[in-house]
Design a protein around this motif. Structure first.
Motif, PDB file in Angstrom:
ATOM      1  N   LEU A 245       0.807  -1.358   0.245  1.00  0.00           N
ATOM      2  CA  LEU A 245      -0.055   0.012   0.134  1.00  0.00           C
ATOM      3  C   LEU A 245       0.977   1.210   0.326  1.00  0.00           C
ATOM      4  CD1 LEU A 245      -2.753   1.403   0.352  1.00  0.00           C
ATOM      5  CD2 LEU A 245      -2.445   1.109   2.772  1.00  0.00           C
ATOM      6  N   GLY A 246       0.664   2.155  -0.874  1.00  0.00           N
ATOM      7  CA  GLY A 246       1.266   3.434  -0.938  1.00  0.00           C
ATOM      8  C   GLY A 246       0.497   4.242  -0.517  1.00  0.00           C
ATOM      9  N   ILE A 247       1.023   5.365   0.259  1.00  0.00           N
ATOM     10  CA  ILE A 247       0.109   6.609   0.652  1.00  0.00           C
ATOM     11  C   ILE A 247       0.912   7.894   0.291  1.00  0.00           C
ATOM     12  CG2 ILE A 247      -0.591   7.866   2.855  1.00  0.00           C
ATOM     13  CD1 ILE A 247      -0.883   5.071   4.198  1.00  0.00           C
ATOM     14  N   CYS A 248      -0.016   8.673  -0.672  1.00  0.00           N
ATOM     15  CA  CYS A 248       0.454  10.000  -0.941  1.00  0.00           C
ATOM     16  C   CYS A 248       1.992   9.625  -1.852  1.00  0.00           C
ATOM     17  CB  CYS A 248       0.632  11.015   0.294  1.00  0.00           C
ATOM     18  SG  CYS A 248       0.828  12.818  -0.151  1.00  0.00           S
ATOM     19  N   ARG A 249       3.130  10.190  -1.076  1.00  0.00           N
ATOM     20  CA  ARG A 249       4.231  10.181  -1.732  1.00  0.00           C
ATOM     21  C   ARG A 249       4.503   8.657  -2.016  1.00  0.00           C
ATOM     22  NH1 ARG A 249       9.868  10.936  -1.322  1.00  0.00           N
ATOM     23  NH2 ARG A 249      11.138   8.941  -0.647  1.00  0.00           N
ATOM     24  N   GLY A 250       3.934   7.753  -1.413  1.00  0.00           N
ATOM     25  CA  GLY A 250       4.147   6.341  -1.686  1.00  0.00           C
ATOM     26  C   GLY A 250       3.494   5.988  -2.928  1.00  0.00           C
TER      27      GLY A 250
ATOM     28  N   VAL B  66     -13.188  -2.292  -2.424  1.00  0.00           N
ATOM     29  CA  VAL B  66     -13.170  -2.021  -1.135  1.00  0.00           C
ATOM     30  C   VAL B  66     -13.894  -0.677  -0.612  1.00  0.00           C
ATOM     31  CG1 VAL B  66     -11.389  -1.188   0.673  1.00  0.00           C
ATOM     32  CG2 VAL B  66     -10.729  -2.757  -1.152  1.00  0.00           C
ATOM     33  N   VAL B  67     -13.855   0.358  -1.458  1.00  0.00           N
ATOM     34  CA  VAL B  67     -14.499   1.618  -1.091  1.00  0.00           C
ATOM     35  C   VAL B  67     -15.544   1.908  -2.474  1.00  0.00           C
ATOM     36  CG1 VAL B  67     -14.346   3.950  -0.465  1.00  0.00           C
ATOM     37  CG2 VAL B  67     -12.481   2.355   0.147  1.00  0.00           C
ATOM     38  N   PRO B  68     -16.629   1.297  -2.370  1.00  0.00           N
ATOM     39  CA  PRO B  68     -17.475   1.450  -3.641  1.00  0.00           C
ATOM     40  C   PRO B  68     -18.037   2.981  -3.994  1.00  0.00           C
ATOM     41  CG  PRO B  68     -18.864   0.160  -2.109  1.00  0.00           C
ATOM     42  CD  PRO B  68     -17.411   0.409  -1.540  1.00  0.00           C
ATOM     43  N   GLU B  69     -18.329   3.569  -2.963  1.00  0.00           N
ATOM     44  CA  GLU B  69     -18.846   4.800  -2.990  1.00  0.00           C
ATOM     45  C   GLU B  69     -17.806   6.015  -3.201  1.00  0.00           C
ATOM     46  OE1 GLU B  69     -18.279   4.650   1.302  1.00  0.00           O
ATOM     47  OE2 GLU B  69     -18.628   3.106  -0.421  1.00  0.00           O
ATOM     48  N   GLU B  70     -18.487   7.406  -3.370  1.00  0.00           N
ATOM     49  CA  GLU B  70     -17.722   8.411  -3.347  1.00  0.00           C
ATOM     50  C   GLU B  70     -17.533   8.876  -1.920  1.00  0.00           C
ATOM     51  OE1 GLU B  70     -18.753  13.243  -3.966  1.00  0.00           O
ATOM     52  OE2 GLU B  70     -18.971  11.908  -5.718  1.00  0.00           O
ATOM     53  N   THR B  71     -16.272   9.290  -1.557  1.00  0.00           N
ATOM     54  CA  THR B  71     -15.918   9.625  -0.262  1.00  0.00           C
ATOM     55  C   THR B  71     -15.270  11.154  -0.103  1.00  0.00           C
ATOM     56  OG1 THR B  71     -13.931   8.291  -0.339  1.00  0.00           O
ATOM     57  CG2 THR B  71     -15.775   7.174   0.546  1.00  0.00           C
ATOM     58  N   VAL B  72     -15.149  11.557   0.989  1.00  0.00           N
ATOM     59  CA  VAL B  72     -14.454  12.780   1.050  1.00  0.00           C
ATOM     60  C   VAL B  72     -13.155  12.307   1.798  1.00  0.00           C
ATOM     61  CG1 VAL B  72     -13.998  15.138   2.123  1.00  0.00           C
ATOM     62  CG2 VAL B  72     -16.214  14.416   1.003  1.00  0.00           C
ATOM     63  N   VAL B  73     -12.066  12.575   1.441  1.00  0.00           N
ATOM     64  CA  VAL B  73     -10.764  12.137   2.157  1.00  0.00           C
ATOM     65  C   VAL B  73      -9.893  13.432   2.458  1.00  0.00           C
ATOM     66  CG1 VAL B  73     -10.705  10.116   0.499  1.00  0.00           C
ATOM     67  CG2 VAL B  73      -9.555  12.176  -0.162  1.00  0.00           C
TER      68      VAL B  73
ATOM     69  N   LEU C  21      -1.879  -1.600  -4.268  1.00  0.00           N
ATOM     70  CA  LEU C  21      -2.425  -0.354  -4.149  1.00  0.00           C
ATOM     71  C   LEU C  21      -1.899   0.918  -3.555  1.00  0.00           C
ATOM     72  CD1 LEU C  21      -5.640   0.587  -4.641  1.00  0.00           C
ATOM     73  CD2 LEU C  21      -6.011  -0.299  -2.061  1.00  0.00           C
ATOM     74  N   ALA C  22      -2.379   1.979  -4.244  1.00  0.00           N
ATOM     75  CA  ALA C  22      -1.823   3.034  -3.551  1.00  0.00           C
ATOM     76  C   ALA C  22      -2.829   4.338  -3.761  1.00  0.00           C
ATOM     77  CB  ALA C  22      -0.419   3.844  -4.278  1.00  0.00           C
ATOM     78  N   VAL C  23      -3.059   5.382  -2.829  1.00  0.00           N
ATOM     79  CA  VAL C  23      -4.001   6.354  -2.432  1.00  0.00           C
ATOM     80  C   VAL C  23      -3.013   7.544  -2.590  1.00  0.00           C
ATOM     81  CG1 VAL C  23      -5.707   4.982  -1.893  1.00  0.00           C
ATOM     82  CG2 VAL C  23      -4.208   6.112   0.069  1.00  0.00           C
ATOM     83  N   GLN C  24      -3.690   8.664  -3.101  1.00  0.00           N
ATOM     84  CA  GLN C  24      -2.871   9.905  -3.086  1.00  0.00           C
ATOM     85  C   GLN C  24      -3.220  10.656  -1.772  1.00  0.00           C
ATOM     86  OE1 GLN C  24      -0.654  11.707  -5.327  1.00  0.00           O
ATOM     87  NE2 GLN C  24      -0.560  12.397  -3.314  1.00  0.00           N
ATOM     88  N   TRP C  25      -4.228  10.363  -1.139  1.00  0.00           N
ATOM     89  CA  TRP C  25      -4.501  10.967   0.029  1.00  0.00           C
ATOM     90  C   TRP C  25      -4.001  10.268   1.508  1.00  0.00           C
ATOM     91  CZ3 TRP C  25      -7.822   7.984  -2.541  1.00  0.00           C
ATOM     92  CH2 TRP C  25      -8.540   6.975  -1.949  1.00  0.00           C
ATOM     93  N   HIS C  26      -4.390  11.038   2.625  1.00  0.00           N
ATOM     94  CA  HIS C  26      -3.732  10.253   3.936  1.00  0.00           C
ATOM     95  C   HIS C  26      -5.102   9.556   4.615  1.00  0.00           C
ATOM     96  CE1 HIS C  26       0.374  11.990   3.957  1.00  0.00           C
ATOM     97  NE2 HIS C  26      -0.203  12.682   3.054  1.00  0.00           N
ATOM     98  N   PRO C  27      -5.091   8.445   4.620  1.00  0.00           N
ATOM     99  CA  PRO C  27      -6.120   7.589   5.195  1.00  0.00           C
ATOM    100  C   PRO C  27      -5.850   7.646   6.655  1.00  0.00           C
ATOM    101  CG  PRO C  27      -4.841   5.829   4.084  1.00  0.00           C
ATOM    102  CD  PRO C  27      -4.449   7.497   3.482  1.00  0.00           C
ATOM    103  N   GLU C  28      -4.579   7.598   7.022  1.00  0.00           N
ATOM    104  CA  GLU C  28      -4.144   7.573   8.646  1.00  0.00           C
ATOM    105  C   GLU C  28      -4.690   8.870   9.361  1.00  0.00           C
ATOM    106  OE1 GLU C  28      -0.894  10.214   6.654  1.00  0.00           O
ATOM    107  OE2 GLU C  28      -2.049   8.467   6.195  1.00  0.00           O
ATOM    108  N   MET C  29      -5.031   9.894   8.686  1.00  0.00           N
ATOM    109  CA  MET C  29      -5.502  11.234   9.432  1.00  0.00           C
ATOM    110  C   MET C  29      -7.060  11.218   9.317  1.00  0.00           C
ATOM    111  SD  MET C  29      -2.846  12.394  10.109  1.00  0.00           S
ATOM    112  CE  MET C  29      -3.600  13.907  10.744  1.00  0.00           C
ATOM    113  N   GLY C  30      -7.666  10.033   8.814  1.00  0.00           N
ATOM    114  CA  GLY C  30      -9.171  10.215   8.942  1.00  0.00           C
ATOM    115  C   GLY C  30      -9.839   8.958   9.602  1.00  0.00           C
TER     116      GLY C  30
ATOM    117  N   VAL D 198     -10.889   3.222   7.759  1.00  0.00           N
ATOM    118  CA  VAL D 198      -9.898   2.260   7.979  1.00  0.00           C
ATOM    119  C   VAL D 198      -9.924   1.125   6.780  1.00  0.00           C
ATOM    120  CG1 VAL D 198      -9.826   2.436  10.238  1.00  0.00           C
ATOM    121  CG2 VAL D 198     -10.880   0.537   9.310  1.00  0.00           C
ATOM    122  N   ARG D 199     -10.863   1.231   5.768  1.00  0.00           N
ATOM    123  CA  ARG D 199     -11.088   0.145   4.554  1.00  0.00           C
ATOM    124  C   ARG D 199      -9.886   0.011   3.762  1.00  0.00           C
ATOM    125  NH1 ARG D 199     -16.687   1.815   2.100  1.00  0.00           N
ATOM    126  NH2 ARG D 199     -15.878   4.001   2.675  1.00  0.00           N
ATOM    127  N   VAL D 200      -9.171   1.021   3.484  1.00  0.00           N
ATOM    128  CA  VAL D 200      -8.052   0.714   2.435  1.00  0.00           C
ATOM    129  C   VAL D 200      -6.822   0.142   3.383  1.00  0.00           C
ATOM    130  CG1 VAL D 200      -6.067   2.022   1.445  1.00  0.00           C
ATOM    131  CG2 VAL D 200      -8.214   2.975   1.119  1.00  0.00           C
TER     132      VAL D 200
END
Length: 247
Positions: free
Chosen positions: A111-116, A158-165, A204-213, A216-218
């Protein structure tokens, strides 16, 4: 079954505590907290200096997280630095690119997060936008924006709907790396999630920071993939097959 062991890459910065001030390896507490909330055990992966060390490290893990942090040095994707690109973190770049390669080769969930996420794209020959506006709340302040999943992708499963991140970045994916697909976008078209197509394990990688929300699904997807790999006959650390990155 014991909880999967998830390695998280670290920052490398000067730090001060008590009477001490010295070079340190750091990780915001939110990262291990998120790993624990998703059912994993978190360990820190401070930079080392060899690809062999990265392979040995990944072989001892059930999953790998490449954390956020400094801008990727533009030379890594064949570009001249934009004046707005931050100072390089060459030791982190080398180490984390080696961790990505080792995780893909050994089929260890990644899993990559932002820079990752940006490093994952660069590892496969992709490029980055060196500056864009509107993806943070200001200096040192996380912003929030919607993310829309691409139907049929692993992220959408994993996350089928639109979310605010929660987001804090000024760089983003430009040209996709070989074998990678975009699996989520922001309303302005910015690629917000990447994954590897046609790969046996989770990359899988995401551009946002799930650790700040609170979502936990990702991270849970990573921990579940790590647990499933360990449960396979001959699974667990050291059991991955080799998959070479493009030259």
């Amino acid at each position: 079954m014991p909880r999967p062991v998830i390695g998280v890459s670290t920052y490398q910065e000067p730090a001060r505590w008590g009477v001490w001030e010295m070079p340190s390896v750091l990780l915001p507490e939110a990262y291990p907290r998120l790993v624990r909330a998703a059912g994993g055990l978190a360990v820190m992966l401070p930079p080392d200096d060899t690809a062999d060390a990265a392979r040995e490290t990944v072989a001892a893990l059930d999953g790998v997280v490449i954390a956020g942090g400094a801008d990727v040095e533009p030379v890594r994707y064949g570009a001249a630095p934009d004046p707005r690109t931050g100072p390089p973190a060459r030791g982190r770049d080398s180490w984390e690119l080696a961790l990505i390669e080792a995780a893909v080769e050994q089929n260890v969930p990644l899993l990559g997060i932002c820079r990752g996420m940006q490093l994952l794209n660069v590892a496969f020959g992709g490029t980055l936008h060196q500056h864009l506006d509107g993806h943070s709340g200001g200096l040192g302040v996380f912003g929030g924006h919607p993310v829309l999943p691409v139907p049929g992708t692993a992220y959408a499963a994993v996350v089928p709907e639109e979310t605010v991140v929660p987001a804090y970045h000024h760089q983003a994916v430009d040209r996709l790396g070989a074998g990678l697909i975009a699996s989520a976008h922001a309303p302005d078209g910015t690629v917000e999630a990447l994954e590897m197509a046609d790969h046996e394990g989770l990359v899988l990688a995401v551009q946002w920071h799930p650790e700040m929300g609170e979502d936990v699904r990702v991270m849970t997807a990573l921990v579940h993939a790590a647990r499933a790999r360990r449960a396979l006959p001959g699974g667990g650390p050291g059991s991955g097959r080799a998959v070479r990155l493009p030259a």
